[in-house]
Design a protein around this motif. Structure first.
Motif, PDB file in Angstrom:
ATOM      1  N   SER A  56      53.040 107.503  79.179  1.00 43.59           N
ATOM      2  CA  SER A  56      54.096 106.522  79.418  1.00 43.59           C
ATOM      3  C   SER A  56      54.593 106.579  80.858  1.00 43.59           C
ATOM      4  O   SER A  56      54.779 105.553  81.526  1.00 43.59           O
ATOM      5  CB  SER A  56      55.252 106.762  78.443  1.00 43.59           C
ATOM      6  N   ILE A  79      52.746  92.448  84.051  1.00 42.07           N
ATOM      7  CA  ILE A  79      53.622  93.549  84.468  1.00 42.07           C
ATOM      8  C   ILE A  79      53.776  93.537  85.991  1.00 42.07           C
ATOM      9  O   ILE A  79      54.889  93.631  86.526  1.00 42.07           O
ATOM     10  CB  ILE A  79      53.050  94.903  84.006  1.00 42.07           C
ATOM     11  N   ALA A  93      52.787  93.068  79.384  1.00 47.16           N
ATOM     12  CA  ALA A  93      53.157  94.231  78.571  1.00 47.16           C
ATOM     13  C   ALA A  93      53.025  93.984  77.066  1.00 47.16           C
ATOM     14  O   ALA A  93      53.611  94.718  76.264  1.00 47.16           O
ATOM     15  CB  ALA A  93      54.569  94.703  78.900  1.00 47.16           C
ATOM     16  N   THR A 145      51.565  97.215  75.791  1.00 45.98           N
ATOM     17  CA  THR A 145      52.130  98.494  76.221  1.00 45.98           C
ATOM     18  C   THR A 145      53.634  98.629  75.992  1.00 45.98           C
ATOM     19  O   THR A 145      54.141  99.749  75.912  1.00 45.98           O
ATOM     20  CB  THR A 145      51.832  98.723  77.714  1.00 45.98           C
ATOM     21  N   TRP A 146      54.348  97.537  75.892  1.00 50.25           N
ATOM     22  CA  TRP A 146      55.801  97.582  75.689  1.00 50.25           C
ATOM     23  C   TRP A 146      56.179  98.424  74.469  1.00 50.25           C
ATOM     24  O   TRP A 146      57.058  99.297  74.562  1.00 50.25           O
ATOM     25  CB  TRP A 146      56.334  96.161  75.556  1.00 50.25           C
ATOM     26  N   LEU A 172      58.051 102.176  80.494  1.00 52.04           N
ATOM     27  CA  LEU A 172      57.749 100.809  80.937  1.00 52.04           C
ATOM     28  C   LEU A 172      58.847  99.850  80.492  1.00 52.04           C
ATOM     29  O   LEU A 172      59.241  98.962  81.255  1.00 52.04           O
ATOM     30  CB  LEU A 172      56.399 100.360  80.384  1.00 52.04           C
ATOM     31  N   ARG A 173      59.345 100.012  79.283  1.00 56.61           N
ATOM     32  CA  ARG A 173      60.436  99.136  78.826  1.00 56.61           C
ATOM     33  C   ARG A 173      61.646  99.248  79.755  1.00 56.61           C
ATOM     34  O   ARG A 173      62.258  98.247  80.132  1.00 56.61           O
ATOM     35  CB  ARG A 173      60.831  99.482  77.387  1.00 56.61           C
ATOM     36  N   LEU A 208      60.734  97.578  83.260  1.00 53.87           N
ATOM     37  CA  LEU A 208      60.658  96.118  83.248  1.00 53.87           C
ATOM     38  C   LEU A 208      62.022  95.492  82.952  1.00 53.87           C
ATOM     39  O   LEU A 208      62.325  94.396  83.440  1.00 53.87           O
ATOM     40  CB  LEU A 208      59.615  95.642  82.241  1.00 53.87           C
ATOM     41  N   THR A 209      62.831  96.175  82.170  1.00 50.35           N
ATOM     42  CA  THR A 209      64.199  95.692  81.945  1.00 50.35           C
ATOM     43  C   THR A 209      64.962  95.674  83.269  1.00 50.35           C
ATOM     44  O   THR A 209      65.675  94.715  83.591  1.00 50.35           O
ATOM     45  CB  THR A 209      64.917  96.588  80.922  1.00 50.35           C
ATOM     46  N   ALA A 236      57.789  92.258  74.003  1.00 47.91           N
ATOM     47  CA  ALA A 236      58.138  92.196  75.430  1.00 47.91           C
ATOM     48  C   ALA A 236      58.756  90.861  75.799  1.00 47.91           C
ATOM     49  O   ALA A 236      59.789  90.815  76.485  1.00 47.91           O
ATOM     50  CB  ALA A 236      56.901  92.469  76.283  1.00 47.91           C
ATOM     51  N   LEU A 249      62.562  90.766  77.105  1.00 50.54           N
ATOM     52  CA  LEU A 249      62.813  90.372  78.487  1.00 50.54           C
ATOM     53  C   LEU A 249      63.532  89.028  78.576  1.00 50.54           C
ATOM     54  O   LEU A 249      64.358  88.820  79.468  1.00 50.54           O
ATOM     55  CB  LEU A 249      61.508  90.340  79.263  1.00 50.54           C
TER      56      LEU A 249
END
Length: 279
Positions: free
Chosen positions: A123, A165, A187, A190-191, A197-198, A201-202, A225, A229
């Motif tokens: 991760s 991403i 994502a 992968t999210w 990553l969450r 990206l947030t 995702a 998002l």
């Protein structure tokens, strides 16, 4: 450095006949893939790395608006020759950086690294490696801005999967020069599995400096995702739109590939979004 007039590879995969993409390519190829579309492989530097990019452009001197394409985790990027066609038909320069380890660029392939890791290490590495590849993308944009046939004030970005991403990470960078960003299935795979990553990206969505369009097919691997998002963008008052399209194909992977195979479906809205923000 460039390889002038690179001949596009036109091998058609088995999915083409069932998605309608083959018909689109056959309709456009005589015009866009003949004398009317210029195709090159160019090189640019990011530190010690000499990276490659595929460059497609309409005829004439321009200057033209441009779209940067952020590819996914795939190592073979031959399909981009087909994806470029509708963008060039719309009057855009289409620029596809080959991030390190992908396509024609040197470096370690990202999935070779991630494949050796598990759990928290995986991760954390996912985010770290994406930050490295973000520098590849931004170095490519810097190269693109200096091309005489590109209108450097009218550059947008479209990304798929890992490239989605990349698009989200770049969207928080006002210095990137992007005026609009489209993330397709970013994502999606992968999210759910990466808390790091969450979080990252947030943060990127909270700081988004350009209008964003998030899209995906209903039967993709996960819609978590795009749902998460979209809510972050809404709460932070960021200009955006989001769209989940009907299922594409019969499997989650076919739904995921909607982003590169379904331009006849998403094209009208994506091109309208770019036209609005790249005036």
């Amino acid at each position: 450095m460039s390889e002038k007039n690179r001949t596009p590879r036109l091998s058609i995969p088995s999915w083409a006949a069932t998605t309608g993409w083959l018909l689109l390519c056959l309709a456009l190829a005589p015009h866009a893939l003949g004398q009317e579309m210029r195709v090159e492989t160019v090189s640019y530097k990011n530190g010690d790395l000499e990276l490659r990019a595929f460059l497609y452009r309409p005829p004439g001197p321009g200057p033209y608006p441009a779209i940067v394409y952020n590819h996914g985790s795939e190592k073979n990027l031959a399909y981009i020759d087909r994806l470029a066609v509708p963008f060039v038909q719309q009057g855009y320069v289409f620029f596809a950086p080959n991030r390190r380890g992908h396509g024609r660029s040197p470096g370690t392939y990202i999935l070779d690294v991630l494949g050796t890791l598990r759990g928290a290490e995986w991760s954390q590495a996912l985010v770290r490696l994406h930050e490295e590849q973000l520098s590849d993308q931004l170095a490519g944009v810097a190269y693109l801005k200096n091309l005489p046939f590109v209108d450097s004030g009218r550059i947008g970005v479209y990304g798929w999967s890992f490239g989605g991403i990349q698009t989200l990470l770049a969207a928080e960078r006002s210095e990137s020069g992007y005026k609009a960003a489209v993330s397709c299935a970013g994502a999606a795979q992968t999210w759910p599995a990466s808390p790091d990553l969450r979080t990252r990206l947030t943060e990127a969505a909270q700081k988004a400096a350009v209008p964003l369009f998030l899209l995906q097919a209903q039967n993709d691997h996960s819609l978590a995702a795009i749902e998460g998002l979209s809510e972050v963008l809404r709460r932070n008052g960021k200009p955006h739109q989001a769209r989940v399209y009907p299922a594409f194909g019969a499997t989650p992977q076919q739904g995921h590939e909607f982003c590169v195979q379904g331009s006849e479906i998403w094209g009208p809205e994506v091109f309208a979004f770019f036209a609005q923000h790249l005036r």
